[in-house]
Design a protein around this motif. Structure first.
Motif, PDB file in Angstrom:
ATOM      1  N   ILE A 186       0.861  -1.187   0.000  1.00 36.14           N
ATOM      2  CA  ILE A 186       0.000   0.000   0.000  1.00 36.14           C
ATOM      3  C   ILE A 186       0.892   1.231   0.000  1.00 36.14           C
ATOM      4  N   ARG A 187       0.618   2.148  -0.918  1.00 30.47           N
ATOM      5  CA  ARG A 187       1.361   3.403  -1.016  1.00 30.47           C
ATOM      6  C   ARG A 187       0.362   4.540  -1.185  1.00 30.47           C
ATOM      7  N   LEU A 188       0.307   5.468  -0.220  1.00 29.73           N
ATOM      8  CA  LEU A 188      -0.583   6.627  -0.317  1.00 29.73           C
ATOM      9  C   LEU A 188       0.243   7.893  -0.480  1.00 29.73           C
ATOM     10  N   GLY A 189      -0.114   8.703  -1.485  1.00 32.61           N
ATOM     11  CA  GLY A 189       0.552   9.978  -1.687  1.00 32.61           C
ATOM     12  C   GLY A 189       0.132  11.007  -0.638  1.00 32.61           C
ATOM     13  N   ALA A 190       0.776  12.133  -0.646  1.00 32.61           N
ATOM     14  CA  ALA A 190       0.510  13.184   0.344  1.00 32.61           C
ATOM     15  C   ALA A 190      -0.955  13.588   0.330  1.00 32.61           C
ATOM     16  N   ASN A 191      -1.550  13.635   1.520  1.00 32.72           N
ATOM     17  CA  ASN A 191      -2.936  14.079   1.742  1.00 32.72           C
ATOM     18  C   ASN A 191      -3.980  13.184   1.094  1.00 32.72           C
ATOM     19  N   ALA A 192      -3.612  12.002   0.630  1.00 32.98           N
ATOM     20  CA  ALA A 192      -4.595  11.046   0.115  1.00 32.98           C
ATOM     21  C   ALA A 192      -5.320  10.388   1.288  1.00 32.98           C
ATOM     22  N   GLY A 221       0.534  13.802   5.635  1.00 32.59           N
ATOM     23  CA  GLY A 221      -0.865  14.208   5.626  1.00 32.59           C
ATOM     24  C   GLY A 221      -1.844  13.174   5.128  1.00 32.59           C
ATOM     25  N   SER A 222      -1.390  12.023   4.734  1.00 27.33           N
ATOM     26  CA  SER A 222      -2.308  11.004   4.223  1.00 27.33           C
ATOM     27  C   SER A 222      -3.003  10.272   5.371  1.00 27.33           C
ATOM     28  N   ARG A 223      -4.117   9.606   5.034  1.00 31.17           N
ATOM     29  CA  ARG A 223      -4.905   8.902   6.046  1.00 31.17           C
ATOM     30  C   ARG A 223      -5.335   7.546   5.481  1.00 31.17           C
ATOM     31  N   LEU A 224      -4.980   6.484   6.197  1.00 29.35           N
ATOM     32  CA  LEU A 224      -5.395   5.143   5.796  1.00 29.35           C
ATOM     33  C   LEU A 224      -6.221   4.532   6.919  1.00 29.35           C
ATOM     34  N   HIS A 225      -7.463   4.174   6.588  1.00 31.24           N
ATOM     35  CA  HIS A 225      -8.348   3.465   7.510  1.00 31.24           C
ATOM     36  C   HIS A 225      -8.327   2.004   7.081  1.00 31.24           C
TER      37      HIS A 225
END
Length: 432
Positions: A186-192, A221-225
């Protein structure tokens, strides 16, 4: 590969079969992937499956797995059940392989990509974490050697998806291979911001070994639930590892609900590397019969001004066993950090048991940390009070159990997932 030392039977079996199987594994023609697999196998052969002399495993005995196991009494089934959780985004894996016919991926918004790891490896995409040769966890090294598939989820900066993405890992009978080594990235960019629900399920009586590893990297700033339902077969072994890096201003929320498996372990490691970051690890486990459920967490605060929270609750009936091991580590320069940890277990039988090992390892002086652990039976006074008001014994018992679980389920921030987990726990309690 030749025998390197005296290994447990299952470990030796993996070492002996590696040369024959490597050509069937995805990405076998890619030198980088092949090298990572070889390093993983060498590391696994040096470590073997952990025994109870290993401190982190002293409460969980893997010998029923490592000595070999056989499927008995599992009904044959080729039918893939429809998902109970409603969402337009569904990815399905059956017996360790992606099933496009049972997936719905066409409605994902721009900036969100969800792909099969096997397809990515075959295409030459190298998104695997490195340093397999230094891996200290045997089951992660084993996963690197034999990983067959999994999901790769990427989100571009500032992208947000409203509906949860459902990933289903289903184990069915009718296959001679009884292991599932899934590698998820899993890779989330900034503020994703993304909400992800994993389901791991199998047919009762079907014995198999599930060894999922999930590697998560968030940007500022990213958020993963990140939610998980572990409802494996009652004859299965489920050993899961999740690693997550939480940088500046990012939030990682994890909730794991466990009701299945003969033996399960959910191991989570978070590294908080930025100020304003938050790690939230919560969960509930509901075990009966002779089930064993182990939750092991390590949260490392490496810089100042961030926080972590953990709440785990367990309900144990019959001869079930629970384990909670949680460590909060605060580095010397990590001032103004808050870390809280709580574990509670409800024992419905005199034969049920729980082992708890909370730890705080603090090398900074301006911090706010707490940990607590308790276990016990149903409140006798509350039980009597409900019955004195005309409520029958079974209903009173369920009401008290429901009240015990209610506050930890409230920690699930997504309303739809929270309602789904409440339904799952209600069905489990119907059998209490």
């Amino acid at each position: 590969m030749s025998k390197m030392k005296s290994l447990t039977p299952l470990a030796q079996n993996y070492v002996d079969r590696f040369d024959a199987l490597r050509a069937t594994l995805p990405g076998h023609g890619n030198p980088l992937v092949a090298s990572a697999r070889e390093a993983g196998l060498a590391r696994f052969a040096a470590l073997d499956f952990p025994g109870r002399r290993v401190e982190d495993w002293r409460f969980t005995n893997l010998s029923p797995l490592t000595k070999g196991f056989e499927t008995e009494g599992a009904p044959a089934s080729d039918e893939v059940p429809a998902p109970e959780f409603e969402t337009p985004h569904v990815m399905t894996f059956i017996n360790g392989r992606f099933s496009g016919d049972d997936s719905r991926l066409g409605d994902l918004p721009d900036g969100i990509k969800l792909a099969s790891l096997a397809a990515e490896l075959e295409a030459g995409n190298n998104s695997l974490p490195d340093s397999a040769a230094e891996e200290s966890r045997a089951v992660v090294a084993l996963n690197t050697a034999f990983m067959e598939d999994g999901f790769v989820l990427t989100a571009e900066p500032d992208v947000k998806i409203d509906e949860p993405i459902l990933i289903r890992f289903l184990s069915q009978t009718g296959t001679s291979e009884n292991a599932r080594h899934m590698r998820n990235i899993i890779r989330l960019g900034a503020n994703a911001e993304v909400t992800l629900l994993e389901e791991h399920a199998g047919i009762n009586g079907h014995a198999y070994f599930a060894n999922p590893v999930t590697d998560i990297a968030l940007e500022d700033g990213s958020r993963l639930h990140h939610y998980k339902l572990q409802a494996e077969s009652d004859a299965a072994f489920h050993l899961a590892n999740v690693d997550c890096n939480v940088p500046k201003g990012a939030t990682y929320e994890n909730f794991s609900l466990s009701t299945g498996a003969r033996l399960s372990r959910n191991e989570l490691a978070t590294r908080i590397t930025g100020s304003g970051a938050t790690s939230i690890l919560n969960g509930a486990y509901l075990m009966r019969g002779k089930q064993h459920c182990d939750t092991t967490t390590i949260t490392r605060h490496l810089v100042p001004e961030n926080d972590s929270r953990q709440v785990y609750k367990g309900i144990l009936d019959d001869d079930a066993q629970g384990v909670f091991q949680g460590k909060i580590h605060i580095a010397p320069d990590a001032q103004k950090v808050a870390g809280d940890q709580l574990s509670r277990a409800l024992l419905l039988s005199e034969r049920a048991s729980v082992a708890v090992k909370p730890e705080l390892e603090i090398y900074a002086d301006d911090v706010k940390c707490s940990h607590g652990a308790s276990s016990g039976e149903l409140d006798a006074d509350a039980y009597f009070y409900l019955q004195s008001r005309g409520i029958d014994e079974k209903t009173a018992r369920k009401m008290l159990i429901d009240a015990f679980l209610a506050d930890v389920l409230e920690e699930v921030s997504n309303e739809a997932v929270r309602g789904y987990f409440a339904d799952v726990t209600a069905r489990w309690m119907d059998e209490v």
